[in-house]
Design a protein around this motif. Structure first.
Motif, mmCIF file in Angstrom:
data_model
loop_
_atom_site.group_PDB
_atom_site.id
_atom_site.type_symbol
_atom_site.label_atom_id
_atom_site.label_comp_id
_atom_site.label_asym_id
_atom_site.label_seq_id
_atom_site.Cartn_x
_atom_site.Cartn_y
_atom_site.Cartn_z
ATOM 1 N N TYR A 80 -8.401 2.809 -2.179
ATOM 2 C CA TYR A 80 -7.294 3.761 -2.275
ATOM 3 C C TYR A 80 -5.958 3.015 -2.291
ATOM 4 C CZ TYR A 80 -4.099 7.568 -1.043
ATOM 5 O OH TYR A 80 -3.066 8.459 -1.027
ATOM 6 N N LEU A 81 -5.806 2.040 -1.409
ATOM 7 C CA LEU A 81 -4.554 1.285 -1.329
ATOM 8 C C LEU A 81 -4.301 0.500 -2.616
ATOM 9 C CD1 LEU A 81 -4.838 -0.004 2.347
ATOM 10 C CD2 LEU A 81 -3.176 1.660 1.491
ATOM 11 N N ARG A 82 -5.358 -0.087 -3.166
ATOM 12 C CA ARG A 82 -5.188 -0.828 -4.421
ATOM 13 C C ARG A 82 -4.702 0.088 -5.549
ATOM 14 N NH1 ARG A 82 -10.396 -2.993 -2.847
ATOM 15 N NH2 ARG A 82 -10.114 -5.064 -1.918
ATOM 16 N N ALA A 83 -5.155 1.331 -5.500
ATOM 17 C CA ALA A 83 -4.790 2.279 -6.556
ATOM 18 C C ALA A 83 -3.411 2.904 -6.352
ATOM 19 C CB ALA A 83 -5.848 3.386 -6.637
ATOM 20 N N HIS A 84 -2.952 2.970 -5.100
ATOM 21 C CA HIS A 84 -1.735 3.728 -4.816
ATOM 22 C C HIS A 84 -0.548 2.893 -4.346
ATOM 23 C CE1 HIS A 84 -4.773 6.947 -4.802
ATOM 24 N NE2 HIS A 84 -3.779 7.756 -5.085
ATOM 25 N N VAL A 85 -0.779 1.645 -3.954
ATOM 26 C CA VAL A 85 0.343 0.815 -3.499
ATOM 27 C C VAL A 85 0.531 -0.314 -4.509
ATOM 28 C CG1 VAL A 85 1.299 -0.596 -1.654
ATOM 29 C CG2 VAL A 85 -0.193 1.341 -1.093
ATOM 30 N N GLU A 86 1.538 -0.153 -5.345
ATOM 31 C CA GLU A 86 1.810 -1.151 -6.384
ATOM 32 C C GLU A 86 3.150 -1.807 -6.096
ATOM 33 O OE1 GLU A 86 1.545 0.763 -10.136
ATOM 34 O OE2 GLU A 86 -0.582 1.263 -9.936
ATOM 35 N N LYS A 87 3.131 -2.715 -5.167
ATOM 36 C CA LYS A 87 4.334 -3.445 -4.772
ATOM 37 C C LYS A 87 4.034 -4.939 -4.788
ATOM 38 C CE LYS A 87 6.978 0.119 -3.425
ATOM 39 N NZ LYS A 87 8.329 0.414 -3.943
ATOM 40 N N GLU A 88 4.979 -5.717 -5.296
ATOM 41 C CA GLU A 88 4.771 -7.166 -5.352
ATOM 42 C C GLU A 88 4.709 -7.785 -3.963
ATOM 43 O OE1 GLU A 88 7.716 -8.950 -7.799
ATOM 44 O OE2 GLU A 88 6.951 -8.080 -9.665
ATOM 45 N N ASN A 89 5.319 -7.125 -2.988
ATOM 46 C CA ASN A 89 5.327 -7.679 -1.627
ATOM 47 C C ASN A 89 4.180 -7.139 -0.770
ATOM 48 O OD1 ASN A 89 6.757 -5.195 -1.825
ATOM 49 N ND2 ASN A 89 7.814 -5.550 0.121
ATOM 50 N N PHE A 90 3.170 -6.537 -1.419
ATOM 51 C CA PHE A 90 1.995 -6.022 -0.709
ATOM 52 C C PHE A 90 0.792 -6.891 -1.027
ATOM 53 C CE2 PHE A 90 -1.676 -2.955 -0.569
ATOM 54 C CZ PHE A 90 -1.684 -2.795 0.818
ATOM 55 N N HIS A 91 0.153 -7.416 0.035
ATOM 56 C CA HIS A 91 -0.989 -8.313 -0.109
ATOM 57 C C HIS A 91 -2.139 -7.753 0.736
ATOM 58 C CE1 HIS A 91 2.128 -11.081 -1.581
ATOM 59 N NE2 HIS A 91 2.811 -10.707 -0.511
ATOM 60 N N LEU A 92 -3.205 -7.310 0.086
ATOM 61 C CA LEU A 92 -4.306 -6.640 0.774
ATOM 62 C C LEU A 92 -5.523 -7.545 0.868
ATOM 63 C CD1 LEU A 92 -5.543 -4.036 1.999
ATOM 64 C CD2 LEU A 92 -6.211 -3.396 -0.339
ATOM 65 N N THR A 93 -6.083 -7.627 2.060
ATOM 66 C CA THR A 93 -7.340 -8.333 2.291
ATOM 67 C C THR A 93 -8.353 -7.337 2.830
ATOM 68 O OG1 THR A 93 -6.236 -10.438 2.802
ATOM 69 C CG2 THR A 93 -8.500 -10.167 3.593
ATOM 70 N N GLU A 94 -9.480 -7.216 2.162
ATOM 71 C CA GLU A 94 -10.544 -6.328 2.628
ATOM 72 C C GLU A 94 -11.506 -7.150 3.475
ATOM 73 O OE1 GLU A 94 -14.239 -3.728 0.795
ATOM 74 O OE2 GLU A 94 -12.447 -4.038 -0.452
ATOM 75 N N ALA A 95 -11.454 -6.950 4.794
ATOM 76 C CA ALA A 95 -12.235 -7.801 5.693
ATOM 77 C C ALA A 95 -12.202 -7.239 7.100
ATOM 78 C CB ALA A 95 -11.674 -9.227 5.695
ATOM 79 N N ASP A 96 -13.055 -7.803 7.953
ATOM 80 C CA ASP A 96 -13.044 -7.528 9.391
ATOM 81 C C ASP A 96 -11.887 -8.312 9.993
ATOM 82 O OD1 ASP A 96 -13.437 -7.491 12.141
ATOM 83 O OD2 ASP A 96 -15.598 -7.777 12.027
ATOM 84 N N ALA A 97 -10.912 -7.603 10.554
ATOM 85 C CA ALA A 97 -9.703 -8.255 11.064
ATOM 86 C C ALA A 97 -9.983 -9.244 12.193
ATOM 87 C CB ALA A 97 -8.714 -7.198 11.555
#
Length: 280
Positions: A80-97
């Motif tokens: 959902y975040l990949r589809a809805h947050v399109e900002k150059e300063n946003f870096h998403l990691t899908e993982a166990d924190a």
């Protein structure tokens, strides 16, 4: 994001929040604004956000111009975040924190952490932050109230324990605001709290060896917090070493661990392991 918007987002990915994952989404815009004012993110700085959910806090952090590094465990939310947050300063990691290599993710430089932290991982995640070679300069977390009270507890109180000492060795911890259940969806069964952590500089918390050894000492004595420290330390570190360390600090062997300050625990650890530095 209001409740209807959240429900729509949840429905769009076929999801029901999981209590086992601590998925309680904050709906109150005023509280989100309070967290941002309190933490004051700045343009260009690195911010770590764990459990971004559908981006209610994330969007506010991004608006500041900060480089936001978000870690999300749930695959559906990450999509959902990949589809809805399109900002150059946003870096998403899908993982166990609790398993992420934060030195690799963030480059080992200065950063801060701001999050509505999933309650199920709060203890482990905060411990991970404390163990970093360069921990966050500051942290601002939404936590369960009980956890916030433990982390910020003073000596001589029932909530003061191993986690209190370990955290306060490195940070000035303050419980900023109590938060009721009804501002979340689904509402948790307990109150929550916004807690701030500001890194201490130039003290015991800057000593890597002390930070490595102190957790074992406090865990040992607080595991038997009703027993006399002289006996517990003697059983684990040797009677002579324990007696000498306590006597050097003018502490009676029958003292209980909740009576010692963080500074006293640091000094005790130095004496038990013959570490250099202040040992008052």
């Amino acid at each position: 994001m209001n409740k209807q918007q959240l429900l729509t987002a949840l429905e769009s990915i076929g999801m029901r929040p999981g209590r086992g994952l601590g998925q309680n989404f904050l709906l109150d815009g005023n509280l989100l604004d309070f967290i941002v004012r309190l933490s004051a993110p700045k343009k260009g700085e690195k911010i770590l956000e764990v459990g971004p959910g559908f981006g209610a806090l994330t969007s506010r952090l991004l608006k500041s111009g900060a480089e936001v590094y978000a870690v999300e465990f749930d695959h559906r939310i990450a999509e959902y975040l990949r589809a809805h947050v399109e900002k150059e300063n946003f870096h998403l990691t899908e993982a166990d924190a609790c398993r992420v290599d934060y030195v690799e993710l963030l480059g080992g430089g200065e950063f801060r952490a701001i999050a509505n932290l999933p309650y199920s991982i709060s203890t482990i995640f905060i411990a991970r932050m404390l163990d970093l070679p360069r921990p966050p300069e500051s942290m601002f977390f939404m936590l369960q109230r009980e956890m916030g009270e433990r982390l910020s507890a003073a000596p001589g109180t029932k909530n003061y324990g191993a986690l209190s000492v370990r955290t306060q060795l490195r940070y000035e911890v303050k419980l900023e605001k109590i938060v009721p259940p009804e501002v979340f969806f689904p509402p948790p069964e307990v109150d929550s709290a916004i807690v701030s952590f500001r890194l201490r500089h130039g003290g015991d918390g800057d000593d890597p060896e002390l930070c490595r050894l102190l957790p074992g000492v406090v865990k040992t004595v607080f595991a038997q917090r009703r027993k006399q420290m002289g006996k517990v330390l003697g059983q684990n570190y040797g009677k002579e070493r324990a007696a000498t360390a306590l006597a050097a600090m003018d502490l009676p062997p029958e003292i209980r661990p909740d009576k010692l300050t963080v500074a006293q625990f640091a000094a005790l650890t130095r004496r038990l392991f013959d570490l250099p530095g202040p040992r008052s």
